[in-house]
Design a protein around this motif. Structure first.
Motif, PDB file in Angstrom:
ATOM      1  N   LEU A   1      98.189  51.241 -48.314  1.00 52.41           N
ATOM      2  CA  LEU A   1      97.060  50.322 -48.328  1.00 52.41           C
ATOM      3  C   LEU A   1      96.322  50.402 -49.653  1.00 52.41           C
ATOM      4  O   LEU A   1      95.884  49.391 -50.197  1.00 52.41           O
ATOM      5  N   MET A   2      96.171  51.616 -50.169  1.00 53.94           N
ATOM      6  CA  MET A   2      95.484  51.781 -51.438  1.00 53.94           C
ATOM      7  C   MET A   2      96.234  51.064 -52.560  1.00 53.94           C
ATOM      8  O   MET A   2      95.637  50.348 -53.361  1.00 53.94           O
ATOM      9  N   MET A   3      97.557  51.245 -52.611  1.00 54.63           N
ATOM     10  CA  MET A   3      98.340  50.594 -53.646  1.00 54.63           C
ATOM     11  C   MET A   3      98.275  49.082 -53.497  1.00 54.63           C
ATOM     12  O   MET A   3      98.235  48.353 -54.489  1.00 54.63           O
ATOM     13  N   PHE A   4      98.226  48.606 -52.240  1.00 56.34           N
ATOM     14  CA  PHE A   4      98.114  47.167 -52.014  1.00 56.34           C
ATOM     15  C   PHE A   4      96.808  46.647 -52.613  1.00 56.34           C
ATOM     16  O   PHE A   4      96.782  45.625 -53.293  1.00 56.34           O
ATOM     17  N   ASP A   5      95.705  47.377 -52.360  1.00 54.44           N
ATOM     18  CA  ASP A   5      94.408  46.949 -52.882  1.00 54.44           C
ATOM     19  C   ASP A   5      94.364  47.035 -54.400  1.00 54.44           C
ATOM     20  O   ASP A   5      93.833  46.156 -55.077  1.00 54.44           O
ATOM     21  N   LEU A   6      94.910  48.105 -54.962  1.00 60.82           N
ATOM     22  CA  LEU A   6      94.886  48.262 -56.415  1.00 60.82           C
ATOM     23  C   LEU A   6      95.658  47.143 -57.106  1.00 60.82           C
ATOM     24  O   LEU A   6      95.276  46.681 -58.181  1.00 60.82           O
TER      25      LEU A   6
ATOM     26  N   SER B   1      88.497  63.495 -54.501  1.00 68.10           N
ATOM     27  CA  SER B   1      89.867  63.176 -54.087  1.00 68.10           C
ATOM     28  C   SER B   1      89.998  61.724 -53.633  1.00 68.10           C
ATOM     29  O   SER B   1      91.055  61.302 -53.189  1.00 68.10           O
ATOM     30  N   ASN B   2      88.913  60.962 -53.746  1.00 69.63           N
ATOM     31  CA  ASN B   2      88.921  59.573 -53.282  1.00 69.63           C
ATOM     32  C   ASN B   2      88.858  58.590 -54.450  1.00 69.63           C
ATOM     33  O   ASN B   2      88.422  58.923 -55.549  1.00 69.63           O
ATOM     34  N   ILE B   3      89.287  57.368 -54.168  1.00 65.05           N
ATOM     35  CA  ILE B   3      89.161  56.273 -55.131  1.00 65.05           C
ATOM     36  C   ILE B   3      88.287  55.210 -54.480  1.00 65.05           C
ATOM     37  O   ILE B   3      88.578  54.741 -53.382  1.00 65.05           O
ATOM     38  N   TYR B   4      87.210  54.842 -55.154  1.00 62.74           N
ATOM     39  CA  TYR B   4      86.255  53.873 -54.624  1.00 62.74           C
ATOM     40  C   TYR B   4      86.391  52.555 -55.371  1.00 62.74           C
ATOM     41  O   TYR B   4      86.489  52.534 -56.602  1.00 62.74           O
ATOM     42  N   GLY B   5      86.381  51.470 -54.604  1.00 64.51           N
ATOM     43  CA  GLY B   5      86.431  50.139 -55.201  1.00 64.51           C
ATOM     44  C   GLY B   5      85.116  49.417 -54.986  1.00 64.51           C
ATOM     45  O   GLY B   5      84.514  49.509 -53.912  1.00 64.51           O
ATOM     46  N   TYR B   6      84.661  48.690 -56.010  1.00 63.52           N
ATOM     47  CA  TYR B   6      83.386  47.965 -55.936  1.00 63.52           C
ATOM     48  C   TYR B   6      83.594  46.527 -56.359  1.00 63.52           C
ATOM     49  O   TYR B   6      84.313  46.244 -57.317  1.00 63.52           O
ATOM     50  N   GLN B   7      82.921  45.647 -55.624  1.00 64.19           N
ATOM     51  CA  GLN B   7      82.986  44.236 -55.964  1.00 64.19           C
ATOM     52  C   GLN B   7      81.626  43.602 -55.694  1.00 64.19           C
ATOM     53  O   GLN B   7      81.072  43.741 -54.597  1.00 64.19           O
TER      54      GLN B   7
ATOM     55  N   ASP C   1      90.083  42.160 -59.054  1.00 67.42           N
ATOM     56  CA  ASP C   1      88.703  41.875 -59.423  1.00 67.42           C
ATOM     57  C   ASP C   1      87.759  42.991 -58.966  1.00 67.42           C
ATOM     58  O   ASP C   1      86.584  42.995 -59.322  1.00 67.42           O
ATOM     59  N   TRP C   2      88.261  43.967 -58.186  1.00 68.65           N
ATOM     60  CA  TRP C   2      87.449  45.119 -57.802  1.00 68.65           C
ATOM     61  C   TRP C   2      87.464  46.134 -58.935  1.00 68.65           C
ATOM     62  O   TRP C   2      88.446  46.271 -59.659  1.00 68.65           O
ATOM     63  N   LYS C   3      86.341  46.836 -59.092  1.00 72.10           N
ATOM     64  CA  LYS C   3      86.251  47.907 -60.077  1.00 72.10           C
ATOM     65  C   LYS C   3      86.553  49.219 -59.359  1.00 72.10           C
ATOM     66  O   LYS C   3      85.805  49.640 -58.470  1.00 72.10           O
ATOM     67  N   TRP C   4      87.647  49.892 -59.744  1.00 70.09           N
ATOM     68  CA  TRP C   4      88.076  51.108 -59.060  1.00 70.09           C
ATOM     69  C   TRP C   4      87.596  52.330 -59.824  1.00 70.09           C
ATOM     70  O   TRP C   4      87.822  52.471 -61.024  1.00 70.09           O
ATOM     71  N   ILE C   5      86.912  53.234 -59.104  1.00 70.51           N
ATOM     72  CA  ILE C   5      86.325  54.423 -59.714  1.00 70.51           C
ATOM     73  C   ILE C   5      86.776  55.644 -58.920  1.00 70.51           C
ATOM     74  O   ILE C   5      86.666  55.673 -57.690  1.00 70.51           O
ATOM     75  N   SER C   6      87.288  56.666 -59.618  1.00 71.65           N
ATOM     76  CA  SER C   6      87.733  57.885 -58.955  1.00 71.65           C
ATOM     77  C   SER C   6      86.579  58.869 -58.839  1.00 71.65           C
ATOM     78  O   SER C   6      85.845  59.106 -59.795  1.00 71.65           O
ATOM     79  N   TYR C   7      86.420  59.425 -57.625  1.00 69.48           N
ATOM     80  CA  TYR C   7      85.414  60.460 -57.412  1.00 69.48           C
ATOM     81  C   TYR C   7      85.975  61.491 -56.439  1.00 69.48           C
ATOM     82  O   TYR C   7      86.301  61.163 -55.305  1.00 69.48           O
TER      83      TYR C   7
ATOM     84  N   LEU D   1      76.753  43.923 -52.920  1.00 68.58           N
ATOM     85  CA  LEU D   1      77.751  44.787 -53.540  1.00 68.58           C
ATOM     86  C   LEU D   1      78.520  45.540 -52.452  1.00 68.58           C
ATOM     87  O   LEU D   1      77.944  46.311 -51.692  1.00 68.58           O
ATOM     88  N   CYS D   2      79.828  45.303 -52.388  1.00 69.57           N
ATOM     89  CA  CYS D   2      80.669  45.966 -51.379  1.00 69.57           C
ATOM     90  C   CYS D   2      81.375  47.179 -51.985  1.00 69.57           C
ATOM     91  O   CYS D   2      81.674  47.215 -53.182  1.00 69.57           O
ATOM     92  N   GLU D   3      81.684  48.135 -51.112  1.00 73.12           N
ATOM     93  CA  GLU D   3      82.342  49.375 -51.511  1.00 73.12           C
ATOM     94  C   GLU D   3      83.418  49.716 -50.489  1.00 73.12           C
ATOM     95  O   GLU D   3      83.190  49.654 -49.285  1.00 73.12           O
ATOM     96  N   LYS D   4      84.608  50.095 -50.982  1.00 76.05           N
ATOM     97  CA  LYS D   4      85.652  50.608 -50.093  1.00 76.05           C
ATOM     98  C   LYS D   4      86.281  51.817 -50.761  1.00 76.05           C
ATOM     99  O   LYS D   4      86.242  51.953 -51.984  1.00 76.05           O
ATOM    100  N   PHE D   5      86.820  52.731 -49.962  1.00 75.87           N
ATOM    101  CA  PHE D   5      87.376  53.942 -50.556  1.00 75.87           C
ATOM    102  C   PHE D   5      88.582  54.437 -49.783  1.00 75.87           C
ATOM    103  O   PHE D   5      88.809  54.082 -48.632  1.00 75.87           O
TER     104      PHE D   5
END
Length: 233
Positions: free
Chosen positions: A90-95, A108-114, A100-106, A228-232
């Motif tokens: 699922l993560m690779m699908f989103d990436l 052990s997780n990767i957070y996406g923002y739009q 258009d999402w901004k992906w930020i690593s924090y 502003l939405c966030e997913k991780f």
């Protein structure tokens, strides 16, 4: 040979030919197991070169080896349906698809923002984020070094100066809780000076004024802002 005998022999030969035509491909009885022979394998290696002949006679190469036998059939593959494998897919699908999402690593997780530039009330914005398997931004507003990267996403986007994030005191007055369940305090909530203040203002916005450095303010939940939405993962 009489004409009648010749005729009988001809009939018999015709009948035998018919039986061979019908049963010619059947090589086993019902109780036997029919063997299926596959195609020949790759040619084997060349034979060993012959020894040198007598003086004056050139040696001869050995004969080429016979074809190798057919290789064994490989085992069937297995599908990995574990929770971790599914999450990674699922993560690779989103990436790959949500570029258009901004992906930020924090950690052990990767957070996406739009940032969605649609005017919605707080509850509408919350539902819109959930519809894309996300939430109004929480972690990105709470952790300092992540927050600065998320603010840059907002700062570089034109549009509304007020943006809904995932913080409110709707369950209990003056008890602000982030949508992921973390209780707000002065260390994890970057309020504007003298905020939060008035009772009718129960939902929190990120104020995108350049002179305010994108900080938080409480506001009336029925107002319509961008969100502003966030997913991780």
């Amino acid at each position: 040979m009489s004409e009648m005998l010749r005729h009988l022999v001809l009939v018999l030969l015709t009948y035998l030919s018919f039986l061979r035509l019908v049963h010619g491909h059947c090589c086993c009885d019902q109780d036997d197991t029919e063997q299926i022979i596959g195609p020949p394998g790759r040619p084997g290696k060349a034979g060993i070169k012959g020894s040198q002949g007598n003086a004056g006679e050139p040696g001869r190469d050995g004969r080429i080896g016979i074809n190798g036998s057919k290789g064994e059939k490989g085992e069937s593959g297995m599908c990995d349906c574990s929770e971790l494998a599914t999450s990674q897919k699922l993560m690779m699908f989103d990436l790959l698809t949500h570029r258009d999402w901004k992906w930020i690593s924090y950690g052990s997780n990767i957070y996406g923002y739009q940032l969605f530039k649609e005017a919605k009330t707080y509850q509408q914005a919350r539902a819109a984020c959930e519809a894309v398997q996300a939430t109004l931004a929480c972690v990105g507003m709470r952790i300092p070094h992540v927050r600065e990267q998320v603010k840059a996403v907002v700062r570089n986007s034109s549009g509304s100066t007020s943006i809904w994030i995932g913080l409110d005191d709707l369950e209990r007055m003056n008890h602000y809780v982030w949508l992921d369940g973390v209780v707000s305090n002065r260390e994890n909530t970057d309020w504007l000076p003298n905020q939060p203040d008035t009772a009718p203002e129960r939902c929190v916005e990120l104020v995108n004024y350049h002179n305010q450095n994108e900080r938080l303010n409480d506001n009336i939940c029925s107002k319509t802002f961008h969100y502003l939405c966030e997913k991780f993962y």
